[in-house]
Enzyme design. Structure first.
Site, short mmCIF file in Angstrom:
data_model
loop_
_atom_site.label_atom_id
_atom_site.label_comp_id
_atom_site.label_asym_id
_atom_site.label_seq_id
_atom_site.Cartn_x
_atom_site.Cartn_y
_atom_site.Cartn_z
NE ARG A 131 52.08 21.76 43.02
CZ ARG A 131 49.72 22.53 43.70
NH1 ARG A 131 49.36 22.12 43.04
NH2 ARG A 131 50.66 22.72 44.56
CG HIS A 145 46.78 25.95 58.12
ND1 HIS A 145 46.71 27.46 57.70
CD2 HIS A 145 47.44 25.25 58.77
CE1 HIS A 145 46.53 27.56 58.90
NE2 HIS A 145 47.67 26.43 59.69
P1 ADP Z 1 50.57 25.53 51.45
O1 ADP Z 1 52.83 25.25 50.59
O2 ADP Z 1 50.88 24.79 52.10
O3 ADP Z 1 49.76 25.44 50.67
P2 ADP Z 1 50.73 28.02 51.91
O4 ADP Z 1 51.81 29.57 52.44
O5 ADP Z 1 50.45 28.03 50.82
O6 ADP Z 1 52.16 26.49 52.06
O7 ADP Z 1 50.11 28.56 53.19
C1 ADP Z 1 48.49 27.46 53.15
C2 ADP Z 1 47.62 28.28 54.12
O8 ADP Z 1 47.52 28.23 55.16
C3 ADP Z 1 47.08 29.36 53.45
O9 ADP Z 1 45.56 28.93 52.46
C4 ADP Z 1 45.88 30.39 54.44
O10 ADP Z 1 44.91 29.64 54.88
C5 ADP Z 1 47.01 29.77 55.77
N1 ADP Z 1 48.15 30.77 56.07
C6 ADP Z 1 49.19 30.79 55.51
N2 ADP Z 1 49.88 32.03 55.82
C7 ADP Z 1 49.48 32.67 56.79
C8 ADP Z 1 49.08 33.70 56.86
N3 ADP Z 1 50.32 34.47 57.20
N4 ADP Z 1 48.77 34.03 58.12
C9 ADP Z 1 47.50 33.23 58.41
N5 ADP Z 1 47.51 32.54 57.59
C10 ADP Z 1 47.81 31.72 56.71
P1 ADP Z 2 45.93 22.80 46.19
O1 ADP Z 2 47.16 23.91 46.52
O2 ADP Z 2 46.86 22.83 44.25
O3 ADP Z 2 45.40 22.98 46.44
P2 ADP Z 2 47.16 21.19 48.18
O4 ADP Z 2 48.19 22.84 48.35
O5 ADP Z 2 46.32 20.56 48.31
O6 ADP Z 2 46.68 21.61 46.51
O7 ADP Z 2 48.24 20.38 48.01
C1 ADP Z 2 49.54 20.03 47.16
C2 ADP Z 2 49.83 18.82 46.28
O8 ADP Z 2 50.50 18.08 46.35
C3 ADP Z 2 48.15 18.87 45.35
O9 ADP Z 2 47.94 19.19 44.00
C4 ADP Z 2 47.99 17.15 45.85
O10 ADP Z 2 47.25 16.75 45.74
C5 ADP Z 2 49.31 17.12 46.31
N1 ADP Z 2 49.05 15.93 47.23
C6 ADP Z 2 49.68 16.61 47.91
N2 ADP Z 2 48.88 14.88 49.21
C7 ADP Z 2 49.14 14.16 48.18
C8 ADP Z 2 49.67 13.01 48.07
N3 ADP Z 2 49.60 12.38 49.48
N4 ADP Z 2 49.72 12.53 47.37
C9 ADP Z 2 49.96 12.75 45.66
N5 ADP Z 2 49.56 14.32 46.13
C10 ADP Z 2 49.20 14.86 46.99
#
Ligand code: ADP
Ligand code: ADP
Ligand code: MG
Length: 647
Positions: A297, A235
């Site tokens: 952000r 994810h």
């Molecule tokens: P995070 O805060 O960890 O980024 P998100 O809610 O943005 O969590 O979801 C991260 C990833 O998980 C998404 O980019 C997608 O690949 C997958 N995902 C999230 N929600 C769904 C869903 N309802 N069905 C399928 N995949 C999902």
């Molecule tokens: P994005 O949605 O911008 O691709 P991610 O969902 O992968 O980012 O992660 C959420 C944010 O938190 C990112 O900006 C990531 O770099 C940051 N982050 C996640 N884990 C850590 C960590 N261990 N230390 C610092 N920053 C982190």
């Protein structure tokens, strides 16, 4: 006006923000932990202030120390970067209470979008389509299991405070629901201090498409088009691009309107990203995408938007934070060509993308790409922070040419010293479905090992390694080289053959490998590469040698060879010991000394950086020793559990 900006972050994003500040004439202040005293962002900033020890809790998460650093240096604004304190509304309030400008949205907007459940309720009210599911208050397993049943399997359980792919569990069958909920709640509590979860329908063939938005103090909001971030593992995003393949004007208009409505619903100011999940089972549809969350952000992958719009998003953030109106309206924003970003991580793709740590003995980038990094050759990836090494961004007039540039740039990125995903990214960039724009978030998992190059040395690798090792110290030389061909023996550790005989005759090197021979002609060897001819063709291999270790880098493969160290016997007790595959923290122990376990039984859960890793019994037997306790920090290779050899 912002005259001096403190950057409350580290690594590539701190360096990236400093670059724009230099361009704008804004002075910069870096903050750093003890582990980062010599870091690139510290070197780049005009001034730098130490804020504490290596751990994030004692440094980059210490809002008080950061605000004090701003006061002490006379900075009048704070940019939070991403991660760390960037989405912490209490920090925003403290910054503003100290009379400083926060480069980002208001604490109120961050709070409104901070928890996924509340954000979804707000978006529903604003008329934005949300992923169907349960985002109510009840948290007991009975209610949630009933809701999951009503939504219909498969479902996704998400910690409402989660981020970075953490605190999520996909559940396919009702009988697995309770255990998955417990896991998501535990991860939510451990990582975000909040166990509450929501449940979503798991969208089949999902594509992650997000909209970059910008709002200003006048209440205006625009979008800067979409990014497709469907290539993910665990994810988490791996390669992102803009625009999204197959995007139509109609779908873009609908998604853009939904994103702008989301931003305006919370009076959003500055840069934000509205993430949608789209149905990727067919062409994109105006009624086939749903709101997942808003990230309040600057996003890691913002450079692809910069590449296609020609805008500097950090400069826009600074202008908006100063209270200026957005310098452009929706009609002024145009897409030029196509862009990709690949995230180069210290991680072991072959071991399930386990985070890696280690020195960056070699780090150099392709001149044909934008390379955003916060480390230099000689720095190290430590277990304290995110293992991202760099972002490699390419742009082209169309998707195919931008992708071709990405493949080339990844081949030309030279990194040695610690394990990275470089070769994996290169293979992914050459995937036929990806090249055709046919992808969803499951693509990487479906490929299994196919994107992971076999690291077993081939005969040619052995010959190349033999040539390097026999040309320098570490090889057993004979003393006849002045009188004709010189024969040297090279003994290798962990290789398909134990020993090679290398025959040097001028610049021709012949390797004798298990009875077969392989000749390299016109060999030219330097510290960084080896050129040779074979079958009428000239080849060049990049290399890095560090004593007994040799790293050979081909565009699509990384190969490691090591000289046998005389006297180092095999470790005893193979199969009887469970060791830590990475540095991490023990977050759960499921076994006790004296237990009899079956092969594959879970023994303990290790948490490292962004993931949980369950370690299982390598065989059936009794446990003689458990050397760790709950919450212990362990280093890579540390003995954790010892089996009784008699059982
Ligand atoms: P995070 O805060 O960890 O980024 P998100 O809610 O943005 O969590 O979801 C991260 C990833 O998980 C998404 O980019 C997608 O690949 C997958 N995902 C999230 N929600 C769904 C869903 N309802 N069905 C399928 N995949 C999902
Ligand atoms: P994005 O949605 O911008 O691709 P991610 O969902 O992968 O980012 O992660 C959420 C944010 O938190 C990112 O900006 C990531 O770099 C940051 N982050 C996640 N884990 C850590 C960590 N261990 N230390 C610092 N920053 C982190
Ligand atoms: Mg997300």
């Amino acid at each position: 006006m912002i005259s001096k900006l403190l950057i409350a972050n580290r690594g590539e994003i701190a360096c990236r923000i400093i670059r724009t500040c230099r361009d704008l004439g804004v002075a910069t202040v870096a903050v750093y932990s003890d582990a980062d005293a010599g870091a690139m962002h510290v070197e780049m900033a005009d001034e730098a202030v130490r804020i504490g020890a290596a751990s994030v809790a004692e440094s980059y998460l210490r809002g008080d120390a950061i605000i004090e650093a701003a006061r002490a240096t006379g900075a009048n604004a704070v940019h939070p970067g991403y991660g760390f304190l960037s989405e912490n509304p209490d920090f925003v309030e403290a910054v503003e209470a100290a009379g400083l400008i926060f480069v980002g949205p208001s604490a109120t907007a961050i709070r409104a979008m901070g928890l996924k459940d509340g954000a979804k309720r707000l978006m529903e009210a604003a008329g934005v389509p949300v992923v169907p599911g349960y985002h109510g208050a009840a948290q007991d397993v009975e209610t949630l299991a009933k809701e999951a049943e009503a939504i219909g399997y498969p479902v996704l359980i998400k910690a409402r405070a989660g981020g970075g792919g953490k605190g999520m569990r996909r559940v396919d069958r009702a009988e697995d629901f309770a255990a998955a909920l417990e896991g998501a709640q535990r991860e939510g509590q451990a990582s975000f201090g909040d166990p509450a979860c929501l449940i979503e329908k798991y969208i089949q063939s999902p594509r992650h498409i997000e909209m970059q938005v910008f709002g200003d103090a006048t209440g205006a909001a625009i979008h800067l088009f979409e990014r497709d971030c469907s290539l993910q593992r665990r994810h988490q995003k791996v390669i992102e691009e803009a625009p999204a393949p197959g995007m139509t004007d109609a779908v873009r208009a609908a998604m853009g309107a939904a994103a702008v409505a989301a931003a305006q619903a919370v009076g959003y100011q500055g840069a934000g990203t509205v993430e949608f999940i789209a149905d990727g089972s067919g062409p994109l549809r105006a009624d086939g995408f749903w709101f997942m969350e808003m990230n309040t952000r600057l996003q890691v992958e913002h450079p692809v938007t910069e590449a296609i719009t020609g805008l500097d998003l950090v400069a826009l953030q600074i202008a908006v934070a100063e209270g200026q109106p957005l310098p452009l309206c929706q009609e002024d924003v145009r897409v030029q060509g196509h862009a990709f970003e690949a995230r180069l991580y210290a991680e072991d793709a072959a071991a399930g993308f386990l985070p890696a740590t280690g020195p960056l003995d070699v780090l150099s980038f392709s001149a044909g790409a934008r390379n955003d990094t916060g480390v230099r050759a000689g720095d190290a990836v430590t277990p304290h922070y995110d293992p991202m090494i760099a972002k490699i961004i390419t742009h082209g007039p169309d998707r195919a040419s931008a992708l071709r540039r990405l493949t080339r740039a990844l081949g030309e990125t030279h990194v040695a010293g610690c394990t990275t995903n470089r070769a994996f990214l290169q293979a992914l960039s050459r995937d036929a479905d990806f090249a055709a724009g046919q992808m969803d978030t499951g693509l990487i998992e479906r490929r299994g090992g196919a994107l992971i190059a076999d690291a077993t040395p081939t005969a040619l690798d052995l010959a190349l390694g033999g040539a390097v090792f026999s040309a320098g110290p570490g090889a057993v030389l004979d003393h006849f080289r002045h009188f004709g061909p010189a024969t040297r023996e090279v003994r290798l550790a962990d290789a398909p053959v134990d020993a090679l005989r290398m025959v040097w005759d001028g610049r021709t090197v012949t390797a004798e490998i298990a009875g077969a021979t392989l000749a390299l002609a016109d060999v030219d060897l330097s510290d960084t590469g080896l050129s040779y001819s074979r079958a009428g063709q000239r080849h060049h291999v990049r290399l890095h040698r560090n004593g007994h270790d040799l790293h050979l880098q081909f565009p699509d493969r990384d190969v490691h060879l090591a000289l046998a160290i005389p006297g180092a016997g095999d470790e005893a007790g193979g199969g009887d010991a469970v060791t830590a595959p990475m540095p991490g923290r023990v977050i759960a122990l499921m076994a006790q000394v004296g237990d009899r376990v079956e092969k594959g039984a879970p023994l303990l859960v290790l948490e490292a950086m962004k993931m949980e890793h369950t370690l299982t019994a390598p065989r059936a037997g009794s446990l003689a020793q458990i050397t760790v306790g709950q919450d212990d920090q362990v280093s890579q290779g540390a003995l954790l559990v010892q089996f009784d050899p008699e059982t």
